[in-house]
Design a protein around this motif. Structure first.
Motif, short mmCIF file in Angstrom:
data_model
loop_
_atom_site.label_atom_id
_atom_site.label_comp_id
_atom_site.label_asym_id
_atom_site.label_seq_id
_atom_site.Cartn_x
_atom_site.Cartn_y
_atom_site.Cartn_z
N LEU A 35 108.21 29.99 -6.27
CA LEU A 35 109.20 29.54 -5.31
C LEU A 35 108.86 28.16 -4.75
N GLY A 36 107.60 27.99 -4.36
CA GLY A 36 107.18 26.70 -3.79
C GLY A 36 107.37 25.54 -4.75
N PRO A 37 106.79 25.61 -5.96
CA PRO A 37 106.98 24.52 -6.93
C PRO A 37 108.45 24.29 -7.28
N ARG A 38 109.25 25.38 -7.31
CA ARG A 38 110.67 25.22 -7.63
C ARG A 38 111.40 24.45 -6.53
N ILE A 39 111.05 24.74 -5.28
CA ILE A 39 111.65 24.01 -4.16
C ILE A 39 111.25 22.53 -4.23
N TRP A 40 109.98 22.28 -4.55
CA TRP A 40 109.50 20.91 -4.65
C TRP A 40 110.26 20.15 -5.75
N ARG A 41 110.46 20.80 -6.88
CA ARG A 41 111.22 20.18 -7.96
C ARG A 41 112.67 19.94 -7.55
N ARG A 47 120.01 18.77 -8.85
CA ARG A 47 120.99 19.14 -9.87
C ARG A 47 120.30 19.75 -11.09
N ALA A 48 119.20 19.14 -11.52
CA ALA A 48 118.48 19.68 -12.68
C ALA A 48 117.90 21.06 -12.36
N ALA A 49 117.37 21.22 -11.14
CA ALA A 49 116.81 22.51 -10.75
C ALA A 49 117.90 23.58 -10.68
N THR A 50 119.08 23.20 -10.20
CA THR A 50 120.20 24.15 -10.14
C THR A 50 120.64 24.56 -11.54
N ALA A 144 120.67 26.54 -0.01
CA ALA A 144 120.36 26.97 1.35
C ALA A 144 118.86 27.12 1.55
N ILE A 145 118.16 27.59 0.51
CA ILE A 145 116.70 27.72 0.60
C ILE A 145 116.03 26.35 0.55
N VAL A 146 116.49 25.50 -0.36
CA VAL A 146 115.89 24.18 -0.51
C VAL A 146 116.04 23.36 0.77
N ALA A 147 117.18 23.53 1.46
CA ALA A 147 117.44 22.77 2.68
C ALA A 147 116.81 23.40 3.92
N ALA A 148 116.41 24.67 3.84
CA ALA A 148 115.90 25.38 5.02
C ALA A 148 114.71 24.69 5.70
N PRO A 149 113.74 24.14 4.95
CA PRO A 149 112.62 23.49 5.63
C PRO A 149 113.03 22.31 6.52
#
Length: 231
Positions: A35-41, A47-50, A144-149
């Motif tokens: 989860l952490g590395p995915r959020i960082w990416r 867009r690529a992560a999505t 929503a998760i990526v923006a939460a921090p």
């Protein structure tokens, strides 16, 4: 005779169905991202992560987990901003029931996110969007998760401003105190707009960002006027 035989000189051995399945599972495990590395990416290229996440076809239970996790961070950041360290100019205006309001928002937010993604999917189709409601849910829920921090960061800034308020009284001004609230909306809308645009195969996310920002600002302004002011 074993199926794992050579077909000719220098040829690779032919794998059995079981061996092929084991190899596929091993590759999936190797490519699995925490989860952490995915959020960082996602911060570097949302867009690529999505797109990668959509291609993984996450289950509905996993999508629900995304929403619930973002709900918890949302609840924590809003609690910090409105209960733990409210601006001095708001303290007399915050209703006693604010705790119940926040708890209600926590439970209602999940339903709202599903409705929100459905409306975005239908609205995007009117503008040439090619993604399904499922694709939209992936983009919006993950966004929503990526923006939460960023929302949590704004909450910490609110606490810091509250701590400095005795030294810098201007920080207690209602409009100055509202800055972290407004700034917390922008990253959320920007990231969500990218997830939405990728899910719908839009070339740019600028239109999505503008539309979502206007909607969010109207909702936030209404919440501040009717909620915090108690009118």
């Amino acid at each position: 005779m074993s199926e794992n035989v050579l077909e000719g000189p220098g040829a690779a051995p032919r794998l059995t169905a079981l061996e092929e399945l084991e190899l596929e599972l091993a590759e999936m495990d190797e490519n699995r991202i925490g989860l952490g590395p995915r959020i960082w990416r996602s911060w570097k290229d949302m867009r690529a992560a999505t797109r990668n996440l959509i291609d993984e076809k996450p289950s509905e239970a996993r999508l629900l987990f995304f929403v619930l996790l973002s709900d918890i961070v949302f609840f924590l950041s809003m609690s910090l901003k409105t209960v733990v360290a409210p601006p001095e100019s708001f303290k007399s205006e915050i209703p006693l029931s604010i705790g119940l309001v926040l708890i209600g928002a926590l439970f209602l937010r999940t339903t709202v996110m599903y409705i929100f993604s459905f409306i975005l999917a239908k609205g995007s189709a009117a503008f040439g969007g090619k993604g399904t409601w499922y694709d939209t849910r992936v983009g919006v829920f993950w966004g929503a998760i990526v923006a939460a921090p960023f929302g949590l960061l704004m909450a910490l800034i609110t606490i810091f401003m509250n701590w400095l308020e005795p030294t810098l009284p201007i920080l207690g001004n209602k409009w100055v105190a509202l800055v972290p609230y407004w700034l917390g909306v922008l990253p959320f809308m920007w990231i969500i707009s990218q997830g939405l645009s990728e899910a719908q195969h839009f070339k740019s996310n600028k239109t999505s960002f503008i539309v979502l920002s206007i909607v969010a600002l109207v909702v936030l302004a209404g919440g501040i006027f009717f909620g915090i002011s108690g009118h």
